[in-house]
Design an enzyme around this catalytic site. Structure first.
Site, PDB file in Angstrom:
ATOM      1  N   GLU A  80       0.847  -1.184   0.000  1.00 53.82           N
ATOM      2  CA  GLU A  80       0.000   0.000   0.000  1.00 53.82           C
ATOM      3  C   GLU A  80       0.889   1.244   0.000  1.00 53.82           C
ATOM      4  O   GLU A  80       0.412   2.342   0.246  1.00 53.82           O
ATOM      5  CB  GLU A  80      -0.941   0.007   1.209  1.00 53.82           C
ATOM      6  CG  GLU A  80      -0.251   0.033   2.564  1.00 53.82           C
ATOM      7  CD  GLU A  80      -1.241   0.039   3.718  1.00 53.82           C
ATOM      8  OE1 GLU A  80      -1.717   1.134   4.078  1.00 53.82           O
ATOM      9  OE2 GLU A  80      -1.533  -1.047   4.248  1.00 53.82           O
ATOM     10  N   CYS A 112      -3.354  -3.833   4.356  1.00 53.32           N
ATOM     11  CA  CYS A 112      -2.445  -4.837   4.915  1.00 53.32           C
ATOM     12  C   CYS A 112      -2.757  -6.264   4.477  1.00 53.32           C
ATOM     13  O   CYS A 112      -2.016  -7.185   4.821  1.00 53.32           O
ATOM     14  CB  CYS A 112      -2.458  -4.755   6.438  1.00 53.32           C
ATOM     15  SG  CYS A 112      -1.816  -3.202   7.084  1.00 53.32           S
ATOM     16  N   HIS A 239      -2.838 -10.924  12.222  1.00 52.21           N
ATOM     17  CA  HIS A 239      -2.332  -9.691  11.622  1.00 52.21           C
ATOM     18  C   HIS A 239      -1.978  -8.713  12.736  1.00 52.21           C
ATOM     19  O   HIS A 239      -2.726  -8.528  13.690  1.00 52.21           O
ATOM     20  CB  HIS A 239      -3.384  -9.066  10.704  1.00 52.21           C
ATOM     21  CG  HIS A 239      -3.007  -7.697  10.255  1.00 52.21           C
ATOM     22  ND1 HIS A 239      -1.822  -7.444   9.590  1.00 52.21           N
ATOM     23  CD2 HIS A 239      -3.616  -6.491  10.422  1.00 52.21           C
ATOM     24  CE1 HIS A 239      -1.730  -6.159   9.347  1.00 52.21           C
ATOM     25  NE2 HIS A 239      -2.802  -5.554   9.841  1.00 52.21           N
TER      26      HIS A 239
END
Length: 409
Positions: A80, A112, A239
């Site tokens: 990103e 992400c 994550h």
């Protein structure tokens, strides 16, 4: 069914670091509480002559040996933080690594989740048989924008990962039919321009947890068998927009399986989730490379795991999407990851003062989207000569009329 997964894996945590406690002191906050809340000891920082292209290349180059480059038929880069809105940085990385010309390459973007989106593409390509025996190189590379004196300042950083994906996995073999997905339209965190990283922390937290629960329920349905969260998985990788988020995620999953006391949750986290944070605590925000760092952490620090043990993975991308999937640890996992020397590379980074960090961030901010830019190789003082020169690391040489040129140190 063929075994498909990660054959080799490496990470690059930039070459500079900022101590989280010293930043907290400079901002008038309790250093112990900041570290305890976010579980970040140091955060990565790039000198002005590094960007997401150099990070991705510097993660992959040490890993590719012998015939590896010639065996690659696909290169997918999740980011990103691209340096161009049209030309994918996969092309820059392809050229710098000297990969064959007959390689399909492109970027994936979904905040992400981009790194796992890239991984999914590679796995499906190999599983389809359309790879004709070739391998895929999957890179995730991201770096935060400037947030001086902002509440987000303590969850910044960056890292790149590089995974060689093939039908000869030596690190982790993925269970391709076991995958759950959840998605929604949300503005939790986003980058409306190359300069700005925006977001709402509260919305992001709840959307993350909704995505975790929703994708896990979809995973359970996809497996077609009874799944006991406590016994089905030997380790859990979440994550980590910041490593502390992994505890909140694990607490949610524990209570979803069955309500339990805080102490039991803490013990479960320490045993089954904390090993995945081994390297995340040293780089700060992991962006799309999160699950890849988690694999490395499990391979190197999880106690009692053995070949064939199942690891759960949760990937989250703001905007938003969640994916819950699993893989089996390979017998050579620890040997392969240890061979990359990740610990030594992270130890070799230079700590900067808060003043140096602020200066570098301000100078980088001024350079973003400028048509011409020549990095100052003298900052930090003497660092290029000590860490880069003669060590074959890719650096940004200059930007001229928006054309970016790179060179090996």
């Amino acid at each position: 069914m063929r075994r498909i997964g990660i054959e080799k894996l490496d990470i690059y945590g930039s070459s500079l670091i900022l101590d989280q406690k010293k930043l907290a002191e400079a901002r008038g906050m309790d250093p112990q509480k900041v570290v305890a809340d976010f579980l970040i000891d140091t955060r990565s920082l790039n000198p002005l002559y590094e960007d997401t292209v150099t990070m991705g290349v510097n993660a992959a180059a040490p890993m590719l040996e012998g015939e590896d480059r010639q065996a690659i038929g696909m290169l997918v880069v999740g980011t990103e933080s691209s340096v161009d809105f049209g030309k994918p940085i996969s092309t820059n990385i392809h050229g710098a690594l000297g990969l064959p010309t007959n390689v399909r390459n492109f970027e994936t973007k979904h905040a992400c989740y981009s790194g796992v989106a890239a991984l999914d593409t590679a796995l499906n390509w190999i599983a389809s048989g359309l790879n004709r025996g070739r391998k895929a190189l999957v890179i995730s590379t991201d770096f935060s924008r400037m947030h001086l004196n902002a509440k987000e300042e303590f969850v910044l950083g960056g890292v790149a990962s590089a995974a060689l994906v093939s039908d000869s996995p030596r690190v982790v073999e993925f269970e391709l039919s076991k995958k759950g997905t959840w998605t929604s339209d949300a503005y939790d965190t986003f980058r409306p321009t190359a300069r700005h990283e925006m977001g709402n922390n509260e919305v992001s937290l709840y959307t993350y947890l909704d995505a975790l629960e929703g994708s896990y329920r979809d995973y359970v349905e996809a497996t077609g068998e009874a799944v006991d969260f406590d016994s089905y998985f030997a380790q859990n990788c979440y994550h980590t927009p910041f490593p502390g988020m992994a505890f909140q995620a694990h607490r949610t999953m524990c209570n979803l399986a069955r309500p339990r006391a805080k102490l039991e949750i803490r013990e479960s986290f320490t045993q089954k989730a904390q090993p995945s944070l081994l390297y995340a605590r040293r780089v700060g925000s992991t962006y799309g490379a999160s699950n890849f760092l988690g694999i490395c952490g499990v391979a190197m620090s999880a106690q009692g795991v053995k070949a064939g043990d199942r690891i759960s993975f949760f990937s989250y991308g703001s905007g938003a999407i969640g994916e819950f999937y699993s893989g089996l640890l390979c017998p050579e996992a620890r040997e392969v990851v240890a061979g990359m020397g990740i610990e030594a590379e992270l130890d070799a980074r230079r700590e900067v003062s808060v003043e140096e960090y602020e200066m570098i961030e301000k100078m980088r901010e001024q350079a973003i989207e400028q048509p011409c830019f020549t990095p100052d190789f003298s900052l930090p003082e003497g660092w290029y000569e000590k860490y880069y020169q003669g060590r074959k690391r890719l650096v940004l040489r200059e930007v001229k009329d928006f054309y970016r040129s790179y060179e090996w140190s």
